[in-house]
Design a protein around this motif. Structure first.
Motif, PDB file in Angstrom:
ATOM      1  N   VAL A  69       0.428  -1.533   0.058  1.00 13.67           N
ATOM      2  CA  VAL A  69       0.039  -0.294  -0.266  1.00 13.67           C
ATOM      3  C   VAL A  69       0.980   1.350   0.120  1.00 13.67           C
ATOM      4  O   VAL A  69       0.610   1.959  -0.829  1.00 13.67           O
ATOM      5  CB  VAL A  69      -1.215   0.458   1.156  1.00 13.67           C
ATOM      6  N   ARG A  93      -5.938   4.189  -9.542  1.00 14.80           N
ATOM      7  CA  ARG A  93      -6.054   3.379  -8.547  1.00 14.80           C
ATOM      8  C   ARG A  93      -7.342   1.770  -8.832  1.00 14.80           C
ATOM      9  O   ARG A  93      -6.825   0.668  -8.304  1.00 14.80           O
ATOM     10  CB  ARG A  93      -6.971   4.320  -7.392  1.00 14.80           C
ATOM     11  N   SER A  97      -5.638  -1.970  -8.406  1.00 10.60           N
ATOM     12  CA  SER A  97      -6.442  -2.448  -7.629  1.00 10.60           C
ATOM     13  C   SER A  97      -7.001  -3.800  -8.153  1.00 10.60           C
ATOM     14  O   SER A  97      -6.894  -5.085  -7.934  1.00 10.60           O
ATOM     15  CB  SER A  97      -7.761  -1.838  -7.308  1.00 10.60           C
ATOM     16  N   ILE A 104      -6.213  -2.517  -2.116  1.00 10.05           N
ATOM     17  CA  ILE A 104      -6.240  -1.172  -2.080  1.00 10.05           C
ATOM     18  C   ILE A 104      -7.464  -0.449  -2.425  1.00 10.05           C
ATOM     19  O   ILE A 104      -7.139   1.004  -1.838  1.00 10.05           O
ATOM     20  CB  ILE A 104      -5.248  -1.519  -3.655  1.00 10.05           C
TER      21      ILE A 104
END
Length: 333
Positions: A69, A93, A97, A104
């Motif tokens: 992360v 993102r 993910s 995430i």
């Protein structure tokens, strides 16, 4: 799961996602099924994001598929410093993910990063204002369907459909002539294909085109009927509504339809250096609201859910002054 060497070149988004699924324990025989959950348009979006992520991991000797992360947040921060918008970072993102898993998207540190991002660089509407559909309709009043060449008729039709339905160009590109139902006072078009908003339990789009008897030249239903007549002997076995206006008369892409629509906006004196083909969605939904069409009808016509705030946040623009209810409101003076 090992970090790629500096010599390794980016293999492509589809390949990265496939390898990530393998790394995360998905059986190889099930990966093809899992990949089918990602639309082609999403893959194209993810490809750009994953290429940046790949380069970041190579430069920092990190594992593309097993980074932590803090590494992701550092990468997002660097993209933010380069000027990436909230929407672009959100797309990054989502792409990361997909290959690193739910740790995430659900991580509190990542969520806090995006809460801060929404304050520092909030997602903004593309336009401060929009154009009045009447400008385009006035231009169309002099374009008699019978006198138009096939290319102009096709461009006129896609523009009218975009205005009276409020739908995305992608949705219009999926219209199949077998799903067109002609009734006495309207035409219904069903879209069973997967679209951007498709998900289990969600209703598929239903386009409703009113017969506008007051002026046949701006009637979307009559224009559709005329286009079907003109293309009947040209399309052969092709079932998509929109086909090219030159041999071999094959299906055209959503990108081609966008160019057709933009060409018509330009000819109608809409400033296409500011407004894209997608702006028809802003123009029609804003005009419908101004004429008193209920939010429920606007949402259903444009394909938004009942809980969606998309219209209020991004599409409800003041108009620059210079289901049937929706289409009728756009056509009426």
């Amino acid at each position: 799961g090992a970090a790629p060497s500096v010599e390794e070149t980016y293999p492509g988004g589809r390949e990265v996602i496939w390898e990530a699924f393998l790394t995360n324990g998905i059986p190889e025989e099930a990966i093809r099924i899992s990949m089918a959950s990602i639309s082609e348009s999403s893959l194209r979006q993810y490809d750009c994001s994953l290429k940046k992520w790949w380069s970041f991991c190579v430069a920092n000797k990190l594992s593309v598929y097993e980074a932590e992360v803090p590494d992701v947040i550092r990468f997002l921060s660097l993209e933010f410093e380069k000027g990436a918008s909230y929407g672009s970072l959100n797309c990054i993102r989502s792409a990361i993910s997909l290959i690193l898993g739910p740790k995430i998207g659900k991580n509190e540190r990542v969520r806090r990063f995006f809460r801060g991002l929404s304050r520092l660089r909030p997602s903004e509407p593309k336009y401060d204002s929009t154009w009045d559909p009447k400008i385009v309709l006035e231009f169309f009043k002099d374009l008699t369907n019978e006198d138009l060449s096939l290319d102009k008729l096709g461009k006129k039709l896609v523009t009218l459909l975009a205005l009276v339905s409020g739908q995305r160009i992608q949705t219009l590109s999926l219209i199949d002539i077998r799903n067109i139902v002609i009734k006495e006072d309207l035409i219904e078009i069903k879209i069973p294909d997967r679209i951007k908003t498709s998900r289990p339990g969600a209703k598929q789009p239903l386009l409703v085109l009113p017969f506008y008897k007051e002026d046949p030249n701006i009637c979307p239903a009559r224009t559709l009927q005329w286009y079907l007549r003109r293309t009947k002997d040209l399309r052969g076995k092709n079932k998509p509504l929109f086909i090219s206006f030159k041999k071999p008369f094959k299906k055209v892409s959503s990108q081609t339809l966008s160019r057709w629509l933009k060409d018509m906006l330009h000819k109608s004196s809409i400033n296409t250096e500011i407004f894209s083909a997608h702006s028809t969605r802003h123009a029609s939904t804003s005009a419908a609201k101004k004429k008193g069409v209920s939010m429920d009808v606007i949402r259903k016509s444009a394909g938004w859910t009942e809980s969606s705030t998309t219209f209020a946040r991004f599409y409800d623009r003041p108009i620059i002054q210079d289901l049937r209810l929706f289409g009728q409101a756009i056509l009426e003076d």
